[in-house]
Every structure is written in structure tokens, then in C-alpha cells.
Design a protein around this motif. Sequence first.
Motif, mmCIF file in Angstrom:
data_model
loop_
_atom_site.group_PDB
_atom_site.id
_atom_site.type_symbol
_atom_site.label_atom_id
_atom_site.label_comp_id
_atom_site.label_asym_id
_atom_site.label_seq_id
_atom_site.Cartn_x
_atom_site.Cartn_y
_atom_site.Cartn_z
ATOM 1 N N UNK A 133 -17.859 -27.039 -17.544
ATOM 2 C CA UNK A 133 -18.271 -28.389 -17.969
ATOM 3 C C UNK A 133 -18.585 -29.275 -16.767
ATOM 4 N N UNK A 134 -17.746 -29.173 -15.731
ATOM 5 C CA UNK A 134 -17.926 -30.019 -14.549
ATOM 6 C C UNK A 134 -19.248 -29.709 -13.862
ATOM 7 N N UNK A 135 -19.539 -28.417 -13.660
ATOM 8 C CA UNK A 135 -20.771 -28.038 -12.969
ATOM 9 C C UNK A 135 -22.001 -28.421 -13.777
ATOM 10 N N UNK A 136 -21.922 -28.269 -15.095
ATOM 11 C CA UNK A 136 -23.059 -28.661 -15.932
ATOM 12 C C UNK A 136 -23.327 -30.156 -15.808
ATOM 13 N N UNK A 144 -31.251 -29.250 -15.245
ATOM 14 C CA UNK A 144 -30.317 -28.406 -16.005
ATOM 15 C C UNK A 144 -31.019 -27.305 -16.794
ATOM 16 N N UNK A 145 -32.102 -27.653 -17.453
ATOM 17 C CA UNK A 145 -32.803 -26.667 -18.275
ATOM 18 C C UNK A 145 -33.346 -25.521 -17.448
ATOM 19 N N UNK A 146 -33.966 -25.826 -16.317
ATOM 20 C CA UNK A 146 -34.528 -24.787 -15.460
ATOM 21 C C UNK A 146 -33.444 -23.871 -14.906
ATOM 22 N N UNK A 147 -32.322 -24.470 -14.500
ATOM 23 C CA UNK A 147 -31.234 -23.677 -13.934
ATOM 24 C C UNK A 147 -30.629 -22.763 -14.989
ATOM 25 N N UNK A 162 -32.543 -18.107 -6.688
ATOM 26 C CA UNK A 162 -32.669 -18.628 -5.330
ATOM 27 C C UNK A 162 -33.558 -19.861 -5.404
ATOM 28 N N UNK A 163 -32.933 -21.043 -5.473
ATOM 29 C CA UNK A 163 -33.737 -22.234 -5.720
ATOM 30 C C UNK A 163 -33.020 -23.496 -5.245
ATOM 31 N N UNK A 164 -33.790 -24.579 -5.132
ATOM 32 C CA UNK A 164 -33.240 -25.886 -4.808
ATOM 33 C C UNK A 164 -32.946 -26.651 -6.092
ATOM 34 N N UNK A 165 -31.942 -27.521 -6.048
ATOM 35 C CA UNK A 165 -31.616 -28.342 -7.204
ATOM 36 C C UNK A 165 -30.999 -29.647 -6.737
ATOM 37 N N UNK A 166 -30.966 -30.594 -7.638
ATOM 38 C CA UNK A 166 -30.362 -31.883 -7.334
ATOM 39 C C UNK A 166 -28.980 -31.985 -7.971
ATOM 40 N N UNK A 167 -28.061 -32.566 -7.223
ATOM 41 C CA UNK A 167 -26.688 -32.765 -7.692
ATOM 42 C C UNK A 167 -26.448 -34.263 -7.859
ATOM 43 N N UNK A 168 -25.940 -34.620 -9.010
ATOM 44 C CA UNK A 168 -25.602 -36.017 -9.286
ATOM 45 C C UNK A 168 -24.094 -36.186 -9.102
ATOM 46 N N UNK A 169 -23.713 -36.735 -7.954
ATOM 47 C CA UNK A 169 -22.293 -36.918 -7.648
ATOM 48 C C UNK A 169 -21.664 -37.964 -8.568
#
Length: 275
Positions: A133-136, A144-147, A162-169
Amino acid sequence: TGYSTDELLQMSIYDFIPDEYCNILIRDLEDLTADETLQKEYLFKPKNGNEGFIMVDMVKLEDDKYLTFCRDITHRKQTEDALLKSKERLLQTQNTARMGFWEWDLEADDIFISNQVYALYGIDKNDTRSNHEILCEIVHPDDRGNIHNALQGVIKGQDEYDNDLRILRPDGKIVWAHAQAKLVRDENGNPESLLGSIIDITERKETEAALSESERRYRKLVENIPVKLSHYDVQKKKYVYWNTVELWTGMSIDEWNSLSPEKHLSYIHPEDVPR
């Protein structure tokens, strides 16, 4: 120990345990009651003089007599020490590289994440929710959908993730990460888990964005300057840029590059042709 049976029969356990450990052993024996068992590791010096470790199992009998079993555990201790040092080096590398690791147990649907992931992305270790839940939640909604689709593809046996993504802290800051994942199968070839790494690439992304913005501003400036500018690549032997759709000849850059050098010279006034 390196000693023969005859030599050992003439020795006490104190003879091959260093003095500082003898004092510890004496205190342990004094605290031992009848029929009670002691099991403890002690440093010892074998016959060759090198330090090692033994596991002592001892039972106190009547009349202050002891039944003792000793096992050489030097190799095990050396292995444990090597593993500890390796773990420390790995943790240092992770901290320096701003990298973390994760593992998704597919059968239990449980995800393990390393301490570095908690620290990098501001996750509260006391959060009672599952790591799933936390990682989602910390993945940017637009990613989220692409990952999810990409990871499901890996589980089904497609290419590694193997990809780049954005993290919302949790503090609202958006940071960039590069994530990788590989499928691990059990002995029957069935998907068992996903092993992955994640590294913070925020600084790189910010640098790329700054360079892109700088290039955009420069190009806008050049395209609006009231002078015709061009860039000729000496190695490629052709023009790679000019700041207007058409050169002063009325040709596009591709049309101009298609002409021979002799044809280029024909557009120059005869009095201005280099001699």
C-alpha cells in the motif's frame, strides 16, 4: 586445537583460552548450578598460535565436576564476520549512491523494502500499512498505471523492468527515481518473486531539465535575431542548423546539403569567391 589426544589429557581448558576469556569462563562456571547446561562461545588459541573460536557446551555434575564438549567454530565466525563486513560495505554503497532494494514475494503478496528506501522517500517506518500500500501511494498518480502494467509484464515473463518514475514524498515533494526489477523463478520454473533496485536520480533530472530550458531559450533567441546564422559540422561536412526556414538562397537546409561544394560556390558573387 592442533593438540594431540595425549596432550589434551594433560591440559586444562584454561591452557588454551586467553587470560581475559579465562576470567569470563570462571565467572560462568561459578554461576552454573547442578544439572544446568552452559553453552557459550569463547576465544581460544590453538597450538599454531592463531586465534580461533570454540563453542563450549558444559554440564555441571556433582562434586564440582563438569562434562564438557568443545567445537571449533572458527570458520563459521570468520564467515559471519565477512558477511557483516560485506553488509556494511553494501549499506555504505547504497547510502553513497542513494540506492535502495526491494523484493516482492508473489505468493504471499508481501513486499520487503530496505532501510534506504524508507530514508530516500520519507516513508515512516512506523506506518502500519503494508509495504504494498505504501509503495503504491508514493508512486506519482500519473505513473502508477504504466508501472503496474510493466511489472505485470515482467511476472508473465516479458523483459525486465528498467524505467524512470516519479515519487511523491509524504512532504509533497516530487522526486525522480530509476527502478529495475527482475523475475525470480522457483525450481519448477514458476514465478516466485521480483527482485528490484531503486536509485534516486532527481539531481540528474533537474540538470537535464535546466539544460533543456537553457537550450530552448537559446534557440528562441537565435531564431528571432535579425541575422541569418548557420552551424556547419566540419566532421559531417554539412550544415546541421540555421535559424530560418530558408537560407538566403531560398533553399531548405536539406536541399542545400544535397548540393556539391562547387554548386555552393556558384551562389557566391564571382568577385567574392576565395582564390
